[in-house]
Motif scaffolding. Structure first.
Motif, short mmCIF file in Angstrom:
data_model
loop_
_atom_site.label_atom_id
_atom_site.label_comp_id
_atom_site.label_asym_id
_atom_site.label_seq_id
_atom_site.Cartn_x
_atom_site.Cartn_y
_atom_site.Cartn_z
N UNK A 96 22.73 27.12 8.64
CA UNK A 96 23.36 26.14 9.07
C UNK A 96 24.33 25.72 8.66
N UNK A 97 25.62 26.05 8.43
CA UNK A 97 26.77 25.03 8.25
C UNK A 97 27.22 24.46 9.29
N UNK A 98 28.26 23.16 8.67
CA UNK A 98 28.68 22.75 9.71
C UNK A 98 29.97 23.32 10.57
N UNK A 99 29.73 23.03 12.15
CA UNK A 99 30.75 23.94 13.09
C UNK A 99 32.28 23.20 12.46
N UNK A 100 32.95 23.34 11.95
CA UNK A 100 34.24 22.98 11.59
C UNK A 100 34.49 24.42 10.56
N UNK B 10 21.38 38.15 27.50
CA UNK B 10 21.02 36.50 27.64
C UNK B 10 21.49 36.06 26.76
N UNK B 11 22.96 36.58 25.79
CA UNK B 11 23.50 35.44 24.47
C UNK B 11 23.13 34.89 24.21
N UNK B 12 23.93 34.14 23.30
CA UNK B 12 22.79 33.27 22.20
C UNK B 12 23.45 31.17 22.44
N UNK B 13 22.84 30.02 21.88
CA UNK B 13 23.78 29.51 22.28
C UNK B 13 24.52 28.98 20.85
N UNK B 14 25.21 28.11 20.57
CA UNK B 14 26.21 27.23 20.08
C UNK B 14 25.06 26.13 19.65
N UNK B 15 24.87 25.52 18.70
CA UNK B 15 23.86 24.87 18.38
C UNK B 15 24.59 23.75 17.54
N UNK B 16 25.86 23.41 17.36
CA UNK B 16 26.07 22.30 17.11
C UNK B 16 28.24 21.63 18.03
N UNK C 212 37.91 15.82 25.75
CA UNK C 212 38.25 16.01 24.61
C UNK C 212 38.51 17.42 24.13
N UNK C 213 37.50 17.92 24.51
CA UNK C 213 37.66 19.67 24.90
C UNK C 213 38.76 19.52 24.99
N UNK C 214 39.24 20.00 26.20
CA UNK C 214 41.00 19.34 27.10
C UNK C 214 41.43 18.77 26.02
N UNK C 215 41.58 18.04 25.77
CA UNK C 215 42.93 18.17 24.52
C UNK C 215 43.27 18.61 23.71
N UNK C 216 42.12 19.22 22.70
CA UNK C 216 42.22 19.42 21.84
C UNK C 216 42.46 20.61 22.25
N UNK C 217 41.85 21.64 23.35
CA UNK C 217 42.93 22.96 23.79
C UNK C 217 44.14 22.78 23.56
N UNK D 131 41.25 34.37 18.01
CA UNK D 131 40.18 33.89 17.31
C UNK D 131 40.62 32.37 17.20
N UNK D 132 40.88 31.52 17.52
CA UNK D 132 41.28 30.34 17.55
C UNK D 132 41.06 29.91 19.13
N UNK D 133 41.28 30.86 20.17
CA UNK D 133 40.66 30.19 21.49
C UNK D 133 39.19 30.63 21.30
N UNK D 134 38.74 31.76 20.46
CA UNK D 134 37.07 32.20 21.33
C UNK D 134 36.45 31.23 20.58
N UNK D 135 37.01 29.98 19.23
CA UNK D 135 36.23 28.82 18.31
C UNK D 135 35.88 28.08 19.51
N UNK D 136 37.36 27.43 20.57
CA UNK D 136 36.88 26.75 21.35
C UNK D 136 36.21 27.58 22.74
N UNK D 137 36.73 28.80 22.88
CA UNK D 137 35.26 28.84 24.54
C UNK D 137 33.71 28.56 24.03
N UNK D 138 33.43 29.25 22.84
CA UNK D 138 32.23 29.16 22.38
C UNK D 138 31.80 27.68 22.20
N UNK D 139 32.62 26.48 22.26
CA UNK D 139 32.50 25.12 22.40
C UNK D 139 32.59 24.49 23.37
#
Length: 717
Positions: A204-208, A263-269, A283-288, A344-352
């Protein structure tokens, strides 16, 4: 015939297995990998061994399914493949293991300072980087204007394209520069995405904070795996990374309680960076795409640095890399980890972007897309991923109306593009730009090859190389290759400023002896010392850093490098900057000094006018002199010259003799392996004669020339 026979046997395997298993489009790939496991167990050369390997894999899978978790049988099989491959590599490779290779990257003696040189001005740097600046600016413009121009569907699609461009840039560093074809880089993207989701779910940590943990964990995992699989070469390495990718996907599918299963798992934050909440597609587009721009800048700075030069030579010629004081394993491991960190940076963006993670993100599809995209864009260009991956991802959209023929047409288009543009879109563009520049400036000019004008050195006499004194001694050296005794109790000593000739008939052991002195071959017995320090177990790259530099009998000229760039490989030994400084610091003065030192060496050997020409296109004599220039640019304390006069004309041999005498006068100890007796007798202070691996004579030129045993074995009447 062999290919057809293998295909027939493979089809028989398919017919046999079809009634036993559920057939999917991946069945052929899995059968191929299992077959490779069996063949690797048999050493790739033994049919009985391959049969035994196949039986072993089947028995182990059955035992795992019966006594353990059947879902883990595939990861177990592929883990077995990696273990077998690494074991075979450890047996086949001579010399030190990978831990000494890492440690040796920090070893080295005192370095001669680079000549002082003036780097390019800020205006000149901007002029030479104009195309790169325009391209990165274009990516930044896309990052901010894309959400305003595209529809929501296209915004989402370009988000995914951006993620895979990030992964592709990292893969290009690994494949295009260091020559390592990994099919598992998107697996690191999936691992990072899972780490984000699980960190939020479990702690239950912050997303960042979850994102930071995911990047750190994935990078550490890559360092551990890289330390194992990078001991493999060629298709062994590729299959090992393929095994890791398949095993990771199978493990995620087989662990529903921990990883969510199919089935995978959800990203909750949602991710928030410095108060900027990535809670919308725009915003995700701009960040990516901001991350894409940052990744491009990192890759460009890295590849245009001293470390980038090391990456290129490791990817083309590891023997030359070691001779240039570069540790190939250490370079490959650093790039492997950096590539995984980018993934891994791409993976963080992919998850969100998806807010969901499934085993599909760990599999092979993304990996193949990245490789094919790089192939279309161009390997070893940095820009290949930015150009090629959008083509791969957008092709299905352009031909979606073809329904059932969509994938077939897509495959034909990709094959057609690869055939039409073998160097990729970026490679074709760069080649056209070079031709245009050649027409504007004239052939043979420095600008034709893309090399900046050489910087002037403040040294008063560029012909005089001042180096720290050292002496090389070999005592009781013995080396066997199987049942062949190549060297037996060989000894020689060369003092600072002396030239010792090493002569003998073909097959006498001269090249083996030189390889032992250079550290490329480890002796079975005996001792090698440098300035009184035992370096017998020190590998070639560490000896080169300590000042023992060699040339090769057959010139090593990496493709695509100019004569100046090859000479700079030697001078880079005298630099200090690494990958971190290349990315976040400034190394312009050091790079200018490296160029100046390389130019000094080219002038010394008489080929400065060829600085901008492709090294592989030089004449044999010029390539020989370039080999010598590369070695001299390193400011060696000991020079090991392997038949430098081979293929030279008389005037070139006279120039070579003058250079050797002048270099020795500067305090360099020289070991000269040579068949040109006039050169040997004219420049050597002492001559060691080998025959059938044994020393049969040692003495001055006159003494050796009159030795009866030498006359009988080599010189003749």
């Amino acid at each position: 015939f062999a290919f057809a026979l293998a295909g027939a046997v493979g089809s028989l395997a398919g017919v046999t297995s079809t009634p036993l298993v559920f057939v999917t489009y991946q069945s052929g790939l899995l059968l191929t990998v299992y077959g490779f496991i069996a063949a690797a167990f048999g050493g790739m050369r033994s049919i009985p061994g391959a049969v035994a390997g196949g039986l072993l894999v089947g028995v182990l899978e059955s035992l795992m399914a019966y006594y353990g978790d059947s879902a883990l049988k595939t990861p177990m099989a592929f883990g077995l493949l990696v273990v077998i491959l690494v074991y075979r590599a450890a047996r086949e490779q001579s010399g030190v293991g990978w831990l000494p290779s890492l440690r040796s990257n920090r070893a080295g003696g005192a370095l001669t300072a680079l000549p002082r040189a003036t780097p390019l001005s800020r205006r000149q740097q901007l002029a030479t980087s104009r195309a790169r600046i325009i391209a990165v600016t274009g990516v930044l413009v896309l990052a901010f204007l894309g959400p305003l121009v595209f529809t929501p569907y296209w915004v989402s699609l370009w988000c995914f394209i951006g993620v895979f461009v990030i992964v592709g840039i990292g893969l290009d560093l690994l494949l295009g520069y260091t020559g390592q074809l990994s099919l598992g880089q998107t697996t690191f993207m999936g691992v990072s995405a899972y780490a984000v989701a699980l960190a939020i779910r479990w702690w239950d940590v912050p997303a960042w904070l979850a994102a930071a943990f995911a990047i750190a964990f994935t990078s550490a995992l890559a360092a551990c795996l890289g330390g194992i699989v990078l001991r493999l070469r060629g298709y062994y390495f590729t299959f090992a990374t393929l095994a890791i990718a398949i095993a990771a996907e199978a493990m995620a599918n087989g662990m529903p309680g921990q990883l969510g299963g199919p089935s995978g798992i959800r990203v909750r934050a949602t991710l928030s960076i410095a108060g900027f909440e990535l809670d919308s597609p725009g915003r995700l587009f701009t960040a990516t795409w901001l991350v894409v721009a940052l990744t491009l800048i990192v890759a460009l700075r890295l590849t245009n640095s001293r470390f980038g030069q090391a990456m290129k030579v490791v990817g083309t010629d590891e023997d030359l890399a070691a001779a240039a004081a570069v540790t190939p394993f250490a370079v490959k491991l650093r790039v492997f980890v950096l590539s995984a960190a980018m993934a891994s940076v791409g993976g963080v963006l992919y998850a969100h972007i998806l807010m969901f993670v499934s085993p599909h993100s760990l599999g092979l599809v993304g990996g193949f897309d990245a490789i094919v995209g790089l192939l279309l864009g161009g390997f070893g260009t940095v820009w290949g991923a930015l150009v090629g991956i959008p083509i791969i991802r957008l092709l299905p959209e352009l031909i979606s109306r073809l329904d059932t023929y969509e994938e077939f047409v897509q495959g034909l288009l990709v094959v057609g593009l690869v055939i039409a543009l073998p160097d990729g879109v970026v490679g074709a563009g760069q080649r056209a730009a070079r031709r245009l520049a050649a027409l504007r400036t004239g052939r043979g000019s420095t600008e034709q090859a893309g090399i900046s004008p050489v910087f002037s050195s403040n040294e008063s006499d560029s012909d005089q190389l001042v180096v720290p004194a050292a002496a090389l001694t070999a005592t009781g050296v013995t080396k066997r290759f199987g049942g062949l005794l190549a060297l037996e109790d060989v000894g020689l000593a060369v003092a600072p400023g002396a030239i010792v000739g090493l002569i003998g008939p073909n097959g006498a052991g001269k090249s083996t002896c030189l390889g032992v002195l250079a550290g490329a071959i480890r002796p079975d017995d005996g001792r090698i010392s440098l300035a009184g320090v035992d370096v017998t177990s020190t590998p070639a790259d560490a000896r080169a850093r300590a000042g023992v530099v060699r040339t090769f009998q057959l010139p090593h000229t990496p493709p695509g490098m100019t004569a100046l760039e090859v000479a700079m490989l030697g001078a880079s030994r005298r630099g200090r900057s690494g990958p971190i400084r290349a990315v976040v610091g400034s190394s312009a003065h050091e790079r200018a000094g490296i160029k100046a030192a390389a130019m000094d060496a080219l002038e010394l050997v008489g080929i400065a006018d060829r600085q901008g020409h492709q090294a592989a296109a030089l004449s044999t004599g010029e390539q020989k002199m370039l080999e010598l220039a590369r070695a001299l640019a390193a400011a060696p304390s000991v020079l090991l010259a392997d038949e430098p006069a081979g293929g030279l004309f008389d005037d070139e041999i006279e120039r070579l003799a003058t250079v050797l005498v002048r270099v020795a006068a500067g305090g360099v100890a020289i070991v000269l392996v040579e068949h040109h007796m006039d050169l040997v007798m004219g420049v050597c202070d002492e001559i060691v004669v080998l025959n059938e691996g044994r020393v049969i004579a040692v003495g001055g030129p006159a003494e050796v020339r009159s030795n009866k045993e030498v006359l009988d074995a080599y010189l003749g009447a």
